[in-house]
Design a protein around this motif. Sequence first.
Motif, short mmCIF file in Angstrom:
data_model
loop_
_atom_site.label_atom_id
_atom_site.label_comp_id
_atom_site.label_asym_id
_atom_site.label_seq_id
_atom_site.Cartn_x
_atom_site.Cartn_y
_atom_site.Cartn_z
N GLN A 127 85.06 -3.69 49.41
CA GLN A 127 85.58 -2.91 48.30
C GLN A 127 85.51 -1.43 48.64
OE1 GLN A 127 84.07 -3.80 44.43
NE2 GLN A 127 84.43 -6.01 44.59
N ALA A 128 86.64 -0.78 48.63
CA ALA A 128 86.72 0.61 49.09
C ALA A 128 85.90 1.56 48.22
CB ALA A 128 88.19 1.06 49.12
N SER A 129 85.65 1.19 46.96
CA SER A 129 84.94 2.09 46.05
C SER A 129 83.42 1.91 46.12
CB SER A 129 85.40 1.84 44.61
OG SER A 129 85.13 0.50 44.23
N GLU A 130 82.96 0.90 46.83
CA GLU A 130 81.53 0.58 46.85
C GLU A 130 80.82 1.37 47.94
OE1 GLU A 130 78.72 -0.11 45.38
OE2 GLU A 130 79.60 -1.98 44.60
N GLU A 132 70.15 -9.68 36.74
CA GLU A 132 70.16 -11.13 36.92
C GLU A 132 70.23 -11.48 38.41
OE1 GLU A 132 69.77 -13.49 34.71
OE2 GLU A 132 69.57 -12.04 33.07
N HIS A 133 69.58 -12.60 38.76
CA HIS A 133 69.48 -12.98 40.16
C HIS A 133 70.85 -13.05 40.84
CE1 HIS A 133 65.31 -13.62 39.56
NE2 HIS A 133 65.42 -14.77 38.91
N TYR A 134 71.76 -13.77 40.23
CA TYR A 134 73.06 -13.95 40.86
C TYR A 134 73.82 -12.64 40.91
CZ TYR A 134 77.47 -16.18 42.18
OH TYR A 134 78.60 -16.54 42.84
N GLU A 135 73.70 -11.83 39.86
CA GLU A 135 74.35 -10.52 39.84
C GLU A 135 73.81 -9.64 40.96
OE1 GLU A 135 74.85 -6.67 36.83
OE2 GLU A 135 73.75 -8.46 36.20
N ARG A 136 72.50 -9.69 41.15
CA ARG A 136 71.87 -8.90 42.22
C ARG A 136 72.34 -9.39 43.59
NH1 ARG A 136 66.98 -9.43 40.64
NH2 ARG A 136 66.24 -11.11 41.98
N TYR A 137 72.36 -10.70 43.77
CA TYR A 137 72.81 -11.27 45.04
C TYR A 137 74.24 -10.85 45.35
CZ TYR A 137 74.48 -14.77 48.35
OH TYR A 137 75.05 -15.39 49.44
N LEU A 138 75.11 -10.89 44.34
CA LEU A 138 76.51 -10.52 44.54
C LEU A 138 76.65 -9.03 44.86
CD1 LEU A 138 78.42 -12.54 41.79
CD2 LEU A 138 78.30 -13.00 44.25
N LEU A 139 75.82 -8.19 44.24
CA LEU A 139 75.87 -6.75 44.53
C LEU A 139 75.53 -6.50 45.99
CD1 LEU A 139 75.98 -3.73 43.77
CD2 LEU A 139 73.55 -3.92 43.17
N LEU A 140 74.45 -7.10 46.47
CA LEU A 140 74.06 -6.91 47.86
C LEU A 140 75.11 -7.48 48.81
CD1 LEU A 140 70.30 -7.85 47.49
CD2 LEU A 140 71.26 -5.57 47.64
N LEU A 141 75.67 -8.62 48.45
CA LEU A 141 76.73 -9.22 49.27
C LEU A 141 77.94 -8.31 49.34
CD1 LEU A 141 77.72 -11.78 50.81
CD2 LEU A 141 78.63 -12.58 48.60
N ARG A 142 78.30 -7.73 48.21
CA ARG A 142 79.47 -6.85 48.15
C ARG A 142 79.26 -5.59 48.99
NH1 ARG A 142 79.69 -6.76 43.02
NH2 ARG A 142 78.91 -4.68 42.54
N ILE A 143 78.09 -4.99 48.89
CA ILE A 143 77.81 -3.77 49.64
C ILE A 143 77.79 -4.05 51.14
CG2 ILE A 143 76.04 -2.04 50.14
CD1 ILE A 143 75.33 -2.06 47.17
N LEU A 144 77.12 -5.13 51.53
CA LEU A 144 77.01 -5.44 52.96
C LEU A 144 78.32 -5.95 53.54
CD1 LEU A 144 73.48 -7.13 52.98
CD2 LEU A 144 74.07 -4.84 53.78
N SER A 145 79.14 -6.59 52.72
CA SER A 145 80.44 -7.09 53.21
C SER A 145 81.44 -5.97 53.42
CB SER A 145 81.02 -8.10 52.23
OG SER A 145 80.19 -9.23 52.10
N GLU A 146 81.29 -4.87 52.68
CA GLU A 146 82.18 -3.71 52.78
C GLU A 146 83.64 -4.09 52.52
OE1 GLU A 146 81.50 -1.53 56.38
OE2 GLU A 146 79.31 -1.56 56.16
#
Length: 493
Positions: free
Chosen positions: A416-419, A400-414
Amino acid sequence: MEELEITVNDKQAAFLEAVMFELDSQDVKGAGMVGGIGSGKSIALADLSATMMEELPKAKGQFACPVVSQAKRALTPGLRARWRTSWNLTPYNAATGNGDYVLWKEPPAGFDRPYEEPDDWTNCISFVNGFVIELCGYKLDADSHRGRNDDFVLMDEALRFKREWLKICLGRIRANVGKFSSNLHWLFAFFSSPPYGAVGDWMWEYEDLQRKDPKRYHFTQVITKDNEVFLPPGYIAGLKDKLTPLEYSVEVEGKRLSSIPKAYYSAFDWEKHSDIDDLPGTWYNPDAPLEMSGDFNVLFTSCTVWQDEGRLLKGQRALWVKEPMKDPETGVPLTMAETLAHKVANAYEGHGLKRIYVTGDRNGNNKSAGATKTMYELFAGVMEAKGWEVILCPLNYNMEHYERYLLLLRILSENQASEYYVRMHSVDFKGAIASMMFTPIKADYTKDKSSEKKGGVEQENATHLGDTVDYYLIWKHQGGMSWCDSGFDIEYY
């Protein structure tokens, strides 16, 4: 020392003349040169440092950089080459007792010492007249340099130097009051490639400072054409073929960029995500497999090449083709997918473990006109003929668009220690970096892909290369190599 005559371009001459004769302030003064590929800024740095050596005997200053080991690798070969060819300066030879400077160790007894000797000579370049340049790294512990007393500060690739570090190093320029009459004493001089977006934007402030106080500040922007007389014939034309239009406009023509206000990759930070200094392990491992994410289009086919190291995803290269080539052996026209495969194989011709995992755009599962194989299969055929083991892992799951956007945001924001987290090569991956920096977002959290439409920007600067980053990160998030058998897909609307 014997009188020497050095050859420089007009911009280099104006810069050196300004810092030597126009900056007559008795206080700390600043001078900067920002220029792109082949513009001659490294030559200006070498000439300035050699001139300072002559003007400031027994002075000690710092070469400020993020990481000392990286600066040693990137900086000193160019400096030494210019010092040797234009200044007749050679490294000290212990066997003969001849030479003008010593690298990374205490100088011999015949060398003069600076007024303030360093406690450790490991990171010093020491000249026979006591002039010393000490490399100082700020990334790991900037505060450790607060107690220094320096006669000058030099800096190369200043766009990688953080503003908060700058405050520390400039406060150290205070040594040896009254010992020198040269304008080069208490000089801060920086040299750099042009910044992309807001990173390194403090350099442009020196242009405004020059207008307000030209006796204390000087700023020069150079473009590649300013140094054309010293470049090989066809050099600039060749850059136009090798670089994306955005890279060419910034690094050759000197265009200044600012980041767009509503960006899809809102957490992307050029400084952080292209910083490969001091990463764990080796940046590029020829004995580890490659991972590739592709985007297949009729007029522009592209990919990004990666390696992983645990949670760290290392963006190695961004590659693309705009028109099909002919088979180098048979002369038969190839597809765009096959042409891209030749480009990837050539880029990694010396790779040791020839295994590559290929994921990306689901359109790669389609067949080119008149072809009996999919674009992924055509790509794999070329690679396998060149000795590669190819594991195809195309996507076939719509996130889903929003799910994908949040995934990229989470990875680039760093945050979450597990990501996973990503680092991208600032040169070889730059096409994808530029694509990410200038991708707008729509109200529904999808990308604004109008740049891909006919009549828009050059496709190297469109959203294609950023898409390959998305595909790769989603693939890794879903399991990467372990997901190859089942696969999943993503598409943009």
